[in-house]
Design an enzyme around this catalytic site. Structure first.
Site, short mmCIF file in Angstrom:
data_model
loop_
_atom_site.label_atom_id
_atom_site.label_comp_id
_atom_site.label_asym_id
_atom_site.label_seq_id
_atom_site.Cartn_x
_atom_site.Cartn_y
_atom_site.Cartn_z
N GLU A 27 38.25 46.45 36.67
CA GLU A 27 37.79 46.23 35.29
C GLU A 27 36.84 45.05 35.23
OE1 GLU A 27 40.83 46.24 32.20
OE2 GLU A 27 42.20 47.33 33.51
N HIS B 122 39.26 50.67 29.38
CA HIS B 122 40.59 51.31 29.41
C HIS B 122 41.04 51.48 30.86
CE1 HIS B 122 43.91 53.70 27.97
NE2 HIS B 122 43.67 54.55 28.94
#
Ligand code: GRF
Length: 200
Positions: A174, A109
């Site tokens: 990420e 996320h």
């Protein structure tokens, strides 16, 4: 080799980071199947280039979430998936998937959870005026982006940032932490105690 099943909906850059990490032996794992709810997801093309089996399972073709997820579980089981990685998968996870893969399903996320769960996390961070945001890899539970946290990476917000520039810098992080979280699981280094993830 931990067998990974990746669920996507779009671009698939996290999928690519995971594939690259597996192929360069940074993860003792293998992506055995990629499933997208969106038949046009670019990530499907990325997977095909690496000869990974792909399945487009369009949620719109199913009457309800349970029937749709049963089909996903069927494909994951056919490929003997041991860890499910949600990578830009834009559907809420329901009870069918969760029941089968609780503790064996993780998500990435683009915020420092528990701040800014749900859609448009980067926009939420900008609108809130925080100075630091980032990304989080966490186990999936029944909430929206609420499960036990595995790894986070912080990203400072610059004065000139807009949603796109911020999203791009978060995405770079990420791509670093998602493979790392998978490595820890593949090497059996993690245990979950309540909502806390600890190193064994
Ligand atoms: C990422 O920012 C991910 O955290 C979010 O959606 C984006 C997906 O990017 N859930 P990609 O499809 O992996 O390129």
């Amino acid at each position: 080799m931990l067998k990974l099943g990746i669920l996507i909906s779009g671009e698939g850059s996290n999928l690519q980071a995971i594939i690259n990490a597996c192929e360069s032996d940074r993860i003792p794992g293998k992506v055995v199947v990629v499933i997208s709810n969106n038949p046009d997801a670019h990530g499907l093309e990325r997977a095909k280039k690496h000869n990974i089996p792909v399945f487009a399972i369009d949620h719109r073709s199913y009457s309800d979430r349970n029937t749709y997820e049963l089909e996903i579980v069927k494909v994951l089981q056919q490929h003997e998936v041991e860890l499910v990685c949600l990578a830009g998968y834009m559907r809420i996870v329901g009870e069918v998937l969760l029941q089968r893969y609780r503790g064996k399903m993780i998500n990435i996320h683009p915020s420092l959870l528990p701040s800014f769960p749900g859609l448009h996390a980067q926009r939420q961070a900008l609108e809130h005026g925080v100075l630091i945001t980032g990304c989080t890899v966490h186990y999936v539970d029944e909430g929206c982006d609420t499960g036990p946290i595995i790894i986070q990476s912080a990203v400072p917000i610059m004065e000139k940032d807009d949603e796109n520039t911020l999203a791009e810098r978060i995405l770079a992080q990420e791509h670093a932490i998602y493979p790392e979280a998978i490595r820890l699981i593949a090497e059996d280094k993690l245990k979950i105690e309540g909502r806390i993830v600890k190193l064994k």
